[in-house]
Motif scaffolding. Structure first.
Motif, PDB file in Angstrom:
ATOM      1  N   PHE A   9       0.809  -1.012   0.018  1.00 21.60           N
ATOM      2  CA  PHE A   9      -0.051   0.239  -0.097  1.00 21.60           C
ATOM      3  C   PHE A   9       0.935   1.231   0.096  1.00 21.60           C
ATOM      4  CE2 PHE A   9      -2.050   3.579   2.273  1.00 21.60           C
ATOM      5  CZ  PHE A   9      -3.217   3.893   1.515  1.00 21.60           C
ATOM      6  N   ALA A  10       1.977   1.372   0.866  1.00 22.63           N
ATOM      7  CA  ALA A  10       2.936   2.372   0.890  1.00 22.63           C
ATOM      8  C   ALA A  10       3.317   2.646  -0.582  1.00 22.63           C
ATOM      9  CB  ALA A  10       3.723   2.241   1.892  1.00 22.63           C
ATOM     10  N   GLU A  11       3.732   1.736  -1.181  1.00 21.34           N
ATOM     11  CA  GLU A  11       4.385   1.740  -2.694  1.00 21.34           C
ATOM     12  C   GLU A  11       3.281   2.328  -3.455  1.00 21.34           C
ATOM     13  OE1 GLU A  11       6.248  -1.121  -5.831  1.00 21.34           O
ATOM     14  OE2 GLU A  11       6.901  -1.573  -3.904  1.00 21.34           O
ATOM     15  N   VAL A  12       2.252   1.770  -3.478  1.00 21.91           N
ATOM     16  CA  VAL A  12       1.054   2.180  -4.509  1.00 21.91           C
ATOM     17  C   VAL A  12       0.823   3.782  -4.102  1.00 21.91           C
ATOM     18  CG1 VAL A  12      -1.351   1.926  -5.114  1.00 21.91           C
ATOM     19  CG2 VAL A  12      -0.024  -0.051  -4.791  1.00 21.91           C
ATOM     20  N   ALA A  13       0.756   3.838  -2.824  1.00 23.34           N
ATOM     21  CA  ALA A  13       0.460   5.504  -2.518  1.00 23.34           C
ATOM     22  C   ALA A  13       1.343   6.470  -3.350  1.00 23.34           C
ATOM     23  CB  ALA A  13       0.084   5.470  -0.805  1.00 23.34           C
ATOM     24  N   GLU A  14       2.650   6.215  -2.771  1.00 22.54           N
ATOM     25  CA  GLU A  14       3.705   6.953  -3.520  1.00 22.54           C
ATOM     26  C   GLU A  14       3.755   6.990  -4.898  1.00 22.54           C
ATOM     27  OE1 GLU A  14       8.722   6.694  -3.517  1.00 22.54           O
ATOM     28  OE2 GLU A  14       7.442   5.938  -1.686  1.00 22.54           O
ATOM     29  N   MET A  15       3.352   5.950  -5.493  1.00 23.15           N
ATOM     30  CA  MET A  15       3.376   6.069  -7.006  1.00 23.15           C
ATOM     31  C   MET A  15       2.128   6.824  -7.602  1.00 23.15           C
ATOM     32  SD  MET A  15       3.423   2.845  -9.808  1.00 23.15           S
ATOM     33  CE  MET A  15       2.537   1.772  -8.579  1.00 23.15           C
ATOM     34  N   PHE A  16       1.051   6.528  -6.738  1.00 25.72           N
ATOM     35  CA  PHE A  16      -0.184   7.253  -7.110  1.00 25.72           C
ATOM     36  C   PHE A  16       0.291   9.044  -6.853  1.00 25.72           C
ATOM     37  CE2 PHE A  16      -3.349  10.020  -4.939  1.00 25.72           C
ATOM     38  CZ  PHE A  16      -4.450   9.877  -5.861  1.00 25.72           C
ATOM     39  N   LEU A  17       0.794   9.319  -5.701  1.00 24.66           N
ATOM     40  CA  LEU A  17       0.940  10.737  -5.542  1.00 24.66           C
ATOM     41  C   LEU A  17       2.133  11.401  -6.451  1.00 24.66           C
ATOM     42  CD1 LEU A  17       1.339  10.537  -1.687  1.00 24.66           C
ATOM     43  CD2 LEU A  17      -0.531  11.715  -3.028  1.00 24.66           C
ATOM     44  N   GLU A  18       3.034  10.433  -6.987  1.00 22.83           N
ATOM     45  CA  GLU A  18       4.199  10.963  -7.705  1.00 22.83           C
ATOM     46  C   GLU A  18       3.175  10.945  -9.292  1.00 22.83           C
ATOM     47  OE1 GLU A  18       7.236   7.902  -8.026  1.00 22.83           O
ATOM     48  OE2 GLU A  18       8.038   8.733  -6.158  1.00 22.83           O
ATOM     49  N   GLU A  19       2.441  10.266  -9.807  1.00 19.28           N
ATOM     50  CA  GLU A  19       2.008  10.364 -11.111  1.00 19.28           C
ATOM     51  C   GLU A  19       0.854  11.369 -11.205  1.00 19.28           C
ATOM     52  OE1 GLU A  19       0.366   6.266 -11.752  1.00 19.28           O
ATOM     53  OE2 GLU A  19       2.665   5.691 -12.266  1.00 19.28           O
ATOM     54  N   VAL A  20       0.066  11.537  -9.908  1.00 21.25           N
ATOM     55  CA  VAL A  20      -0.783  12.835 -10.005  1.00 21.25           C
ATOM     56  C   VAL A  20       0.105  13.977 -10.004  1.00 21.25           C
ATOM     57  CG1 VAL A  20      -2.696  13.662  -8.637  1.00 21.25           C
ATOM     58  CG2 VAL A  20      -2.787  11.211  -9.041  1.00 21.25           C
ATOM     59  N   ASP A  21       1.063  13.970  -9.182  1.00 18.44           N
ATOM     60  CA  ASP A  21       1.677  15.091  -9.037  1.00 18.44           C
ATOM     61  C   ASP A  21       2.158  15.790 -10.689  1.00 18.44           C
ATOM     62  OD1 ASP A  21       1.573  15.918  -6.166  1.00 18.44           O
ATOM     63  OD2 ASP A  21       3.562  14.929  -6.029  1.00 18.44           O
ATOM     64  N   GLU A  22       2.757  14.842 -11.205  1.00 14.19           N
ATOM     65  CA  GLU A  22       3.187  15.031 -12.611  1.00 14.19           C
ATOM     66  C   GLU A  22       1.946  15.782 -13.350  1.00 14.19           C
ATOM     67  OE1 GLU A  22       5.044  11.747 -14.400  1.00 14.19           O
ATOM     68  OE2 GLU A  22       6.332  11.712 -12.977  1.00 14.19           O
ATOM     69  N   VAL A  23       0.831  15.156 -13.431  1.00 11.99           N
ATOM     70  CA  VAL A  23      -0.276  15.448 -14.092  1.00 11.99           C
ATOM     71  C   VAL A  23      -0.701  16.886 -13.759  1.00 11.99           C
ATOM     72  CG1 VAL A  23      -2.795  15.153 -14.953  1.00 11.99           C
ATOM     73  CG2 VAL A  23      -0.936  13.314 -14.859  1.00 11.99           C
ATOM     74  N   ILE A  24      -0.816  17.083 -12.506  1.00  7.26           N
ATOM     75  CA  ILE A  24      -1.401  18.672 -11.710  1.00  7.26           C
ATOM     76  C   ILE A  24      -0.247  19.589 -12.195  1.00  7.26           C
ATOM     77  CG2 ILE A  24      -1.489  19.665  -9.618  1.00  7.26           C
ATOM     78  CD1 ILE A  24      -4.027  18.021 -10.157  1.00  7.26           C
ATOM     79  N   GLU A  25       1.224  19.076 -11.939  1.00  7.08           N
ATOM     80  CA  GLU A  25       1.957  20.172 -12.331  1.00  7.08           C
ATOM     81  C   GLU A  25       2.071  20.564 -14.016  1.00  7.08           C
ATOM     82  OE1 GLU A  25       3.547  22.270 -10.183  1.00  7.08           O
ATOM     83  OE2 GLU A  25       2.476  21.029  -8.830  1.00  7.08           O
ATOM     84  N   ARG A  26       1.841  19.486 -14.893  1.00  9.82           N
ATOM     85  CA  ARG A  26       1.733  19.887 -16.214  1.00  9.82           C
ATOM     86  C   ARG A  26       0.320  20.671 -16.472  1.00  9.82           C
ATOM     87  NH1 ARG A  26      -0.975  16.781 -19.587  1.00  9.82           N
ATOM     88  NH2 ARG A  26      -0.651  14.712 -18.484  1.00  9.82           N
ATOM     89  N   LEU A  27      -0.891  20.374 -15.696  1.00 11.34           N
ATOM     90  CA  LEU A  27      -2.006  21.281 -16.219  1.00 11.34           C
ATOM     91  C   LEU A  27      -1.679  22.543 -15.584  1.00 11.34           C
ATOM     92  CD1 LEU A  27      -4.852  18.623 -14.986  1.00 11.34           C
ATOM     93  CD2 LEU A  27      -4.403  19.443 -17.097  1.00 11.34           C
ATOM     94  N   ARG A  28      -1.146  22.831 -14.441  1.00 15.40           N
ATOM     95  CA  ARG A  28      -0.550  24.147 -14.057  1.00 15.40           C
ATOM     96  C   ARG A  28       0.180  24.979 -14.944  1.00 15.40           C
ATOM     97  NH1 ARG A  28       0.075  22.783  -7.889  1.00 15.40           N
ATOM     98  NH2 ARG A  28      -1.869  23.195  -7.233  1.00 15.40           N
ATOM     99  N   ALA A  29       1.197  24.383 -15.299  1.00 15.61           N
ATOM    100  CA  ALA A  29       2.408  25.133 -16.181  1.00 15.61           C
ATOM    101  C   ALA A  29       1.805  25.173 -17.619  1.00 15.61           C
ATOM    102  CB  ALA A  29       3.441  23.999 -16.131  1.00 15.61           C
ATOM    103  N   THR A  30       1.332  24.181 -18.199  1.00 19.03           N
ATOM    104  CA  THR A  30       1.067  24.147 -19.747  1.00 19.03           C
ATOM    105  C   THR A  30      -0.624  23.529 -19.954  1.00 19.03           C
ATOM    106  OG1 THR A  30       2.123  22.041 -20.008  1.00 19.03           O
ATOM    107  CG2 THR A  30       3.274  24.205 -20.458  1.00 19.03           C
ATOM    108  N   PRO A  31      -1.663  24.336 -19.508  1.00 17.03           N
ATOM    109  CA  PRO A  31      -2.682  23.576 -19.617  1.00 17.03           C
ATOM    110  C   PRO A  31      -3.129  23.620 -21.066  1.00 17.03           C
ATOM    111  CG  PRO A  31      -3.131  25.579 -18.648  1.00 17.03           C
ATOM    112  CD  PRO A  31      -1.700  25.422 -18.615  1.00 17.03           C
ATOM    113  N   GLU A  32      -3.668  22.092 -21.545  1.00 14.59           N
ATOM    114  CA  GLU A  32      -3.894  22.018 -22.984  1.00 14.59           C
ATOM    115  C   GLU A  32      -5.367  21.479 -22.815  1.00 14.59           C
ATOM    116  OE1 GLU A  32      -0.892  19.595 -25.193  1.00 14.59           O
ATOM    117  OE2 GLU A  32       0.466  20.081 -23.899  1.00 14.59           O
ATOM    118  N   PRO A  33      -6.377  22.350 -23.118  1.00 11.70           N
ATOM    119  CA  PRO A  33      -7.790  21.972 -23.141  1.00 11.70           C
ATOM    120  C   PRO A  33      -8.090  20.768 -24.150  1.00 11.70           C
ATOM    121  CG  PRO A  33      -7.448  24.401 -23.290  1.00 11.70           C
ATOM    122  CD  PRO A  33      -6.208  23.704 -23.483  1.00 11.70           C
ATOM    123  N   ASP A  34      -7.346  20.537 -25.098  1.00 11.41           N
ATOM    124  CA  ASP A  34      -7.765  19.304 -26.004  1.00 11.41           C
ATOM    125  C   ASP A  34      -7.148  17.869 -25.065  1.00 11.41           C
ATOM    126  OD1 ASP A  34      -5.023  20.209 -26.339  1.00 11.41           O
ATOM    127  OD2 ASP A  34      -4.916  18.974 -28.163  1.00 11.41           O
TER     128      ASP A  34
END
Length: 103
Positions: free
Chosen positions: A19-44
């Motif tokens: 679970f700890a490994e899954v949670a860490e991986m989840f947070l890393e992957e979601v952080d990446e998408v959130i940061e990309r959406l913040r920095a360079t949002p692409e509506p498409d």
């Protein structure tokens, strides 16, 4: 905000260590998408990004985030990407992450 029942269910299903490994991986992957959406949002890409965030969030019990992302995904799928509000998604993720990591 967070379904602790889902969190506990997942812990039981896969074990505490995994679970700890899954949670860490989840947070890393979601952080990446959130940061990309913040920095360079692409509506498409909103539909795909919000679907990923919705599904990932639901799996780990981030209910409020999953709901917001589902609403945004629906709007984007209907061709209304300009109506998608990312601010609440960012805020809800931040608050959910804080609550999750504090516990």
């Amino acid at each position: 905000m967070i379904s602790w029942d889902r969190v506990n269910e997942l812990k039981e299903e896969i074990g505490e260590e995994d679970f700890a490994e899954v949670a860490e991986m989840f947070l890393e992957e979601v952080d990446e998408v959130i940061e990309r959406l913040r920095a360079t949002p692409e509506p498409d890409q909103y539909e795909q990004d919000l679907h990923f965030l919705k599904s990932s969030s639901l799996n780990l019990g981030f209910q409020a985030l999953s709901k917001l992302c589902g609403e945004g995904e629906r709007l984007a799928a209907e061709g209304k990407a300009d109506a998608v509000q990312l601010g609440p998604v960012f805020e809800t993720y931040s608050a959910s992450k804080e609550a999750f990591t504090a516990r």
